[in-house]
Design a protein around this motif. Structure first.
Motif, mmCIF file in Angstrom:
data_model
loop_
_atom_site.group_PDB
_atom_site.id
_atom_site.type_symbol
_atom_site.label_atom_id
_atom_site.label_comp_id
_atom_site.label_asym_id
_atom_site.label_seq_id
_atom_site.Cartn_x
_atom_site.Cartn_y
_atom_site.Cartn_z
ATOM 1 N N HIS A 13 0.622 -1.163 -0.037
ATOM 2 C CA HIS A 13 -0.142 -0.158 0.049
ATOM 3 C C HIS A 13 0.867 1.149 0.012
ATOM 4 C CE1 HIS A 13 -3.649 -2.048 0.555
ATOM 5 N NE2 HIS A 13 -3.206 -2.613 1.680
ATOM 6 N N ILE A 14 0.184 2.442 -0.575
ATOM 7 C CA ILE A 14 0.781 3.671 -0.264
ATOM 8 C C ILE A 14 -0.189 4.457 0.892
ATOM 9 C CG2 ILE A 14 1.563 5.950 -1.544
ATOM 10 C CD1 ILE A 14 2.228 3.941 -3.857
ATOM 11 N N PHE A 15 0.389 4.670 1.825
ATOM 12 C CA PHE A 15 -0.489 5.533 2.856
ATOM 13 C C PHE A 15 -0.439 6.929 2.859
ATOM 14 C CE2 PHE A 15 0.114 0.893 4.507
ATOM 15 C CZ PHE A 15 -1.393 0.975 4.999
ATOM 16 N N ASP A 79 -4.953 -6.375 4.523
ATOM 17 C CA ASP A 79 -5.142 -7.646 3.882
ATOM 18 C C ASP A 79 -5.769 -7.302 2.435
ATOM 19 O OD1 ASP A 79 -4.581 -9.147 6.090
ATOM 20 O OD2 ASP A 79 -6.537 -9.111 6.769
ATOM 21 N N PHE A 80 -5.836 -6.109 2.157
ATOM 22 C CA PHE A 80 -6.382 -5.989 0.548
ATOM 23 C C PHE A 80 -5.182 -5.803 -0.133
ATOM 24 C CE2 PHE A 80 -10.282 -2.919 1.941
ATOM 25 C CZ PHE A 80 -10.672 -3.852 2.850
ATOM 26 N N GLN A 81 -5.375 -5.925 -1.528
ATOM 27 C CA GLN A 81 -4.392 -5.855 -2.294
ATOM 28 C C GLN A 81 -3.945 -4.346 -2.428
ATOM 29 O OE1 GLN A 81 -5.756 -7.181 -6.346
ATOM 30 N NE2 GLN A 81 -6.054 -4.733 -6.681
ATOM 31 N N GLY A 82 -2.486 -4.102 -2.879
ATOM 32 C CA GLY A 82 -1.966 -2.842 -2.901
ATOM 33 C C GLY A 82 -2.809 -1.701 -3.267
ATOM 34 N N SER A 83 -2.870 -0.840 -2.338
ATOM 35 C CA SER A 83 -3.900 0.389 -2.884
ATOM 36 C C SER A 83 -3.399 2.013 -2.510
ATOM 37 C CB SER A 83 -5.110 0.234 -2.016
ATOM 38 O OG SER A 83 -5.744 -1.036 -2.529
ATOM 39 N N ILE A 84 -4.001 2.754 -2.711
ATOM 40 C CA ILE A 84 -3.390 4.105 -2.134
ATOM 41 C C ILE A 84 -4.520 4.385 -1.070
ATOM 42 C CG2 ILE A 84 -3.299 6.443 -2.628
ATOM 43 C CD1 ILE A 84 -1.712 4.808 -4.778
ATOM 44 N N VAL A 85 -4.025 4.603 0.234
ATOM 45 C CA VAL A 85 -4.939 4.669 1.346
ATOM 46 C C VAL A 85 -4.752 6.135 2.006
ATOM 47 C CG1 VAL A 85 -5.541 3.638 3.675
ATOM 48 C CG2 VAL A 85 -4.413 2.294 1.826
ATOM 49 N N SER A 86 -5.983 6.922 1.851
ATOM 50 C CA SER A 86 -5.969 8.106 2.337
ATOM 51 C C SER A 86 -6.572 8.000 3.812
ATOM 52 C CB SER A 86 -7.179 8.979 1.464
ATOM 53 O OG SER A 86 -7.391 9.885 2.185
ATOM 54 N N CYS A 87 -5.469 8.365 4.602
ATOM 55 C CA CYS A 87 -5.758 8.278 6.320
ATOM 56 C C CYS A 87 -6.463 9.425 6.867
ATOM 57 C CB CYS A 87 -4.619 7.656 6.952
ATOM 58 S SG CYS A 87 -3.612 6.398 6.207
ATOM 59 N N GLY A 88 -7.196 9.332 7.915
ATOM 60 C CA GLY A 88 -7.515 10.306 8.824
ATOM 61 C C GLY A 88 -6.426 10.971 9.453
ATOM 62 N N GLY A 89 -6.515 12.206 9.653
ATOM 63 C CA GLY A 89 -5.482 13.217 9.926
ATOM 64 C C GLY A 89 -4.898 12.742 11.462
ATOM 65 N N ALA A 104 2.825 -2.927 5.910
ATOM 66 C CA ALA A 104 1.701 -2.996 4.973
ATOM 67 C C ALA A 104 2.134 -2.015 3.799
ATOM 68 C CB ALA A 104 0.411 -2.783 5.285
ATOM 69 N N GLY A 105 2.927 -1.243 3.964
ATOM 70 C CA GLY A 105 3.596 -0.370 2.876
ATOM 71 C C GLY A 105 4.463 0.862 2.936
ATOM 72 N N LYS A 106 4.545 1.990 2.285
ATOM 73 C CA LYS A 106 5.220 3.164 2.524
ATOM 74 C C LYS A 106 3.996 4.163 2.969
ATOM 75 C CE LYS A 106 9.048 1.699 1.107
ATOM 76 N NZ LYS A 106 9.478 0.889 2.385
ATOM 77 N N ILE A 107 4.595 5.099 3.635
ATOM 78 C CA ILE A 107 3.895 6.078 4.380
ATOM 79 C C ILE A 107 4.141 7.670 3.907
ATOM 80 C CG2 ILE A 107 3.367 7.219 6.449
ATOM 81 C CD1 ILE A 107 3.827 4.419 7.604
ATOM 82 N N ASP A 155 7.952 8.028 5.392
ATOM 83 C CA ASP A 155 9.071 7.667 4.755
ATOM 84 C C ASP A 155 9.605 8.672 3.751
ATOM 85 O OD1 ASP A 155 9.239 4.847 5.508
ATOM 86 O OD2 ASP A 155 7.562 4.513 4.668
ATOM 87 N N ILE A 156 8.333 9.542 3.141
ATOM 88 C CA ILE A 156 8.698 10.656 2.279
ATOM 89 C C ILE A 156 7.758 11.679 2.703
ATOM 90 C CG2 ILE A 156 7.911 11.428 -0.117
ATOM 91 C CD1 ILE A 156 8.113 8.243 -0.889
ATOM 92 N N ILE A 157 8.086 13.006 2.499
ATOM 93 C CA ILE A 157 7.666 14.065 2.984
ATOM 94 C C ILE A 157 7.503 14.962 1.980
ATOM 95 C CG2 ILE A 157 7.135 16.201 4.616
ATOM 96 C CD1 ILE A 157 9.207 14.622 6.419
#
Ligand code: S3P
Length: 183
Positions: A13-15, A79-89, A104-107, A155-157
């Motif tokens: 995922h990309i969070f 558990d989902f397949q790789g997605s772009i996940v927009s997270c609550g603040g 699960a991925g990169k943040i 991981d990235i800003i």
């Protein structure tokens, strides 16, 4: 034929994390299109699962209940397949959430100045934490409190002030490629 811009770890995922109003939802939709990945929104999933809007959850059940749902939803998403996940603040504020996301991925942390955030959210009525606090000073204060947690998670800003969504997405893709190159 798949024309999406795939990363090597496309099963991951990309969070997108960051303060309210940094553009996570809009960026996730555009990035999802560019990478041909689903765009998921933790708040939308929470609302679906609970049958309540975010303001209703805060009002009827309280913030702790919302935070528990947030962690529950993150577990499900991992558990989902790789997605772009927009997270609550507020997601990055809890260590358990951080561990789930790191596994699960990169943040990617999106940032903006308190002034920019204020301009973006001032007409919004869906953010309980800002309901009686819609001013630059409060945003600045809350952002400062949260900054160490955001920085620790990222991981990235990516700064978003004065940038359009496409520009932000391109910057994210460039940074993801650089990150992949170092792994
Ligand atoms: C929150 C941010 C909101 C939402 C809830 C709490 C926060 O999401 O999850 O109101 O604690 O910062 P957005 O960041 O998408 O506005």
């Amino acid at each position: 034929m798949n024309k999406g811009i795939k990363m090597r770890n496309s099963n991951k995922h990309i969070f997108l994390i960051g303060f309210m109003g940094t553009g996570k939802s809009a960026v996730s939709k555009e990035l999802g299109k560019m990478m041909e990945l689903d765009a998921i929104d933790t708040d939308a999933l929470i609302a679906d699962i609970s049958g309540m809007s975010i303001p209703e959850i805060f009002e009827n059940k309280g913030e702790d209940y919302f935070r528990a749902l947030e962690t529950n939803v993150l577990h499900r998403i991992s558990d989902f397949q790789g997605s772009i996940v927009s997270c609550g603040g507020g997601i990055a504020l809890k260590d358990e959430n951080l561990e789930i996301m790191k596994r699960a991925g990169k943040i990617i942390l999106l940032t903006a100045s308190a002034e920019t955030i204020y301009i973006r959210v001032k007409k919004d009525t869906q953010r309980p934490l800002l309901k009686n606090n819609l001013n630059v000073e409060y945003i600045e204060e809350l952002m400062k409190k949260r900054q160490p947690a955001y920085d620790k998670a990222a991981d990235i800003i990516i700064e978003t002030d004065k940038k359009d969504i496409l520009h932000i997405c391109k910057e994210i893709l460039m940074n993801l490629r650089m990150l992949e190159g170092t792994e």
